[in-house]
Design a protein around this motif. Structure first.
Motif, PDB file in Angstrom:
ATOM      1  N   LYS A  95      40.050  34.636  36.210  1.00 52.70           N
ATOM      2  CA  LYS A  95      40.285  36.028  36.613  1.00 52.70           C
ATOM      3  C   LYS A  95      40.017  37.003  35.473  1.00 52.70           C
ATOM      4  O   LYS A  95      39.325  38.007  35.645  1.00 52.70           O
ATOM      5  CB  LYS A  95      41.716  36.194  37.126  1.00 52.70           C
ATOM      6  CG  LYS A  95      42.040  37.626  37.543  1.00 52.70           C
ATOM      7  CD  LYS A  95      43.466  37.764  38.037  1.00 52.70           C
ATOM      8  CE  LYS A  95      43.758  39.218  38.405  1.00 52.70           C
ATOM      9  NZ  LYS A  95      45.155  39.402  38.863  1.00 52.70           N
ATOM     10  N   ASP A  96      40.578  36.730  34.296  1.00 53.14           N
ATOM     11  CA  ASP A  96      40.408  37.636  33.166  1.00 53.14           C
ATOM     12  C   ASP A  96      39.030  37.514  32.519  1.00 53.14           C
ATOM     13  O   ASP A  96      38.566  38.446  31.869  1.00 53.14           O
ATOM     14  CB  ASP A  96      41.481  37.379  32.106  1.00 53.14           C
ATOM     15  CG  ASP A  96      42.872  37.700  32.621  1.00 53.14           C
ATOM     16  OD1 ASP A  96      42.985  38.585  33.482  1.00 53.14           O
ATOM     17  OD2 ASP A  96      43.838  37.063  32.173  1.00 53.14           O
TER      18      ASP A  96
ATOM     19  N   TYR B 136      44.389  51.837  34.907  1.00 50.36           N
ATOM     20  CA  TYR B 136      44.537  50.444  35.309  1.00 50.36           C
ATOM     21  C   TYR B 136      43.633  49.540  34.457  1.00 50.36           C
ATOM     22  O   TYR B 136      42.558  49.961  34.006  1.00 50.36           O
ATOM     23  CB  TYR B 136      44.189  50.274  36.786  1.00 50.36           C
ATOM     24  CG  TYR B 136      45.191  50.906  37.713  1.00 50.36           C
ATOM     25  CD1 TYR B 136      46.385  50.261  38.024  1.00 50.36           C
ATOM     26  CD2 TYR B 136      44.965  52.174  38.267  1.00 50.36           C
ATOM     27  CE1 TYR B 136      47.315  50.850  38.874  1.00 50.36           C
ATOM     28  CE2 TYR B 136      45.888  52.768  39.105  1.00 50.36           C
ATOM     29  CZ  TYR B 136      47.066  52.104  39.408  1.00 50.36           C
ATOM     30  OH  TYR B 136      47.988  52.686  40.233  1.00 50.36           O
ATOM     31  N   LYS B 137      44.056  48.295  34.266  1.00 55.90           N
ATOM     32  CA  LYS B 137      43.246  47.336  33.533  1.00 55.90           C
ATOM     33  C   LYS B 137      41.998  47.003  34.356  1.00 55.90           C
ATOM     34  O   LYS B 137      42.075  46.913  35.587  1.00 55.90           O
ATOM     35  CB  LYS B 137      44.041  46.050  33.280  1.00 55.90           C
ATOM     36  CG  LYS B 137      45.231  46.224  32.344  1.00 55.90           C
ATOM     37  CD  LYS B 137      45.956  44.901  32.156  1.00 55.90           C
ATOM     38  CE  LYS B 137      47.141  45.071  31.232  1.00 55.90           C
ATOM     39  NZ  LYS B 137      47.878  43.790  31.051  1.00 55.90           N
TER      40      LYS B 137
ATOM     41  N   ASP C  13      42.402  44.137  36.885  1.00 57.14           N
ATOM     42  CA  ASP C  13      43.240  44.488  38.031  1.00 57.14           C
ATOM     43  C   ASP C  13      42.507  45.454  38.966  1.00 57.14           C
ATOM     44  O   ASP C  13      42.591  45.336  40.187  1.00 57.14           O
ATOM     45  CB  ASP C  13      44.548  45.132  37.549  1.00 57.14           C
ATOM     46  CG  ASP C  13      45.430  44.147  36.804  1.00 57.14           C
ATOM     47  OD1 ASP C  13      45.335  42.936  37.082  1.00 57.14           O
ATOM     48  OD2 ASP C  13      46.200  44.585  35.930  1.00 57.14           O
TER      49      ASP C  13
ATOM     50  N   ALA D 156      41.433  44.689  42.909  1.00 55.75           N
ATOM     51  CA  ALA D 156      41.899  45.557  44.000  1.00 55.75           C
ATOM     52  C   ALA D 156      40.720  46.124  44.788  1.00 55.75           C
ATOM     53  O   ALA D 156      40.753  46.174  46.024  1.00 55.75           O
ATOM     54  CB  ALA D 156      42.744  46.695  43.427  1.00 55.75           C
TER      55      ALA D 156
ATOM     56  N   LEU E  35      46.952  47.930  44.809  1.00 53.07           N
ATOM     57  CA  LEU E  35      47.653  47.862  43.522  1.00 53.07           C
ATOM     58  C   LEU E  35      49.143  48.168  43.675  1.00 53.07           C
ATOM     59  O   LEU E  35      49.978  47.626  42.940  1.00 53.07           O
ATOM     60  CB  LEU E  35      47.024  48.834  42.525  1.00 53.07           C
ATOM     61  CG  LEU E  35      45.628  48.438  42.023  1.00 53.07           C
ATOM     62  CD1 LEU E  35      44.965  49.624  41.336  1.00 53.07           C
ATOM     63  CD2 LEU E  35      45.727  47.254  41.064  1.00 53.07           C
TER      64      LEU E  35
ATOM     65  N   LEU F 226      51.142  44.964  44.698  1.00 56.45           N
ATOM     66  CA  LEU F 226      51.079  43.763  43.873  1.00 56.45           C
ATOM     67  C   LEU F 226      52.446  43.453  43.281  1.00 56.45           C
ATOM     68  O   LEU F 226      53.184  44.355  42.910  1.00 56.45           O
ATOM     69  CB  LEU F 226      50.033  43.951  42.755  1.00 56.45           C
ATOM     70  CG  LEU F 226      48.573  43.995  43.208  1.00 56.45           C
ATOM     71  CD1 LEU F 226      47.671  44.209  42.018  1.00 56.45           C
ATOM     72  CD2 LEU F 226      48.198  42.715  43.931  1.00 56.45           C
TER      73      LEU F 226
END
Length: 208
Positions: A129-130, A172-173, A176, A180, A205, A208
């Motif tokens: 994911k990251d 927001y990051k 993330d 979204a 978001l 979550l």
């Protein structure tokens, strides 16, 4: 290490091709996407290569573009995902679709690939994911064929990128924001506009 090959396509099969480079034939394995983009035998070809060295073999893997090669590297970094499974995933999902699936934590989409069960799919979307964030905004390279180019939904990709950028500007990051927006696009469709995606992603978001 071999990173790229340019030569003449000698022959190709279901999951492999042979490139003649100065009289030397190199066999490399690839996804159906890459192999489907190759020219006819006897024509010039250039491909990106990932060389995998093991105790008992040196194996070459072929990729039509760097983006697919980078995703192959990420996939094979996940425990339980070997080269064969990684190629199956890249055959089932385009690089953009795979990045969106991982960002949206859509293990169902990943598990559609041959040989990928629910546990492996869950591990892939969780662990990567990251890591896919660094690939999301890479400019697209020149498509290897007109057919491949027609498969790209450039409007959808632009709207997705613009919506993600808007959310990042709101604080927001990136990972993330992309997850979204990807989920919002799954609900609204690939033709969704930025104006529709941003509020839908903000709703994602908020829950979550």
């Amino acid at each position: 290490m071999i990173a790229k090959l340019k030569g003449i396509l000698d022959s190709a099969g279901e999951d492999w091709l042979i490139i003649d480079v100065g009289g030397v034939g190199y066999i490399a394995h690839g996804s159906s996407r890459t192999l489907g983009s190759m020219p006819r035998a006897g024509e010039a070809v250039g491909i990106h290569i990932e060389t995998v060295v093991r105790e008992d073999a040196i194996t070459l893997y072929a990729f039509a573009d760097i983006e697919e090669r980078d995703l192959f590297r990420l996939l094979t970094s996940v425990q339980g995902v070997g080269a064969k499974v990684a190629l199956a995933i890249l055959s089932a999902l385009s690089p953009t679709d795979l990045q969106n699936a991982i960002a949206a934590q859509d293990k169902t989409a990943v598990s559609r690939a041959k040989g990928v069960g629910p546990k492996v799919a869950t591990r892939i979307v969780t662990e990567l994911k990251d890591k896919v964030t660094g690939l999301i905004f890479k400019p697209k390279g020149v498509q290897v064929s007109q057919a491949a180019a027609s498969d790209q939904n450039m409007g959808g990709n632009a709207a997705l990128a613009d919506a993600v950028s808007a959310l990042v500007n709101l604080g927001y990051k990136p990972v993330d924001a992309h997850g979204a927006v990807a989920r919002a696009m799954n609900d609204l469709g690939e033709d969704a506009s930025v104006d529709a995606l941003v509020p839908a992603a903000l709703k994602e978001l908020s829950i979550l």
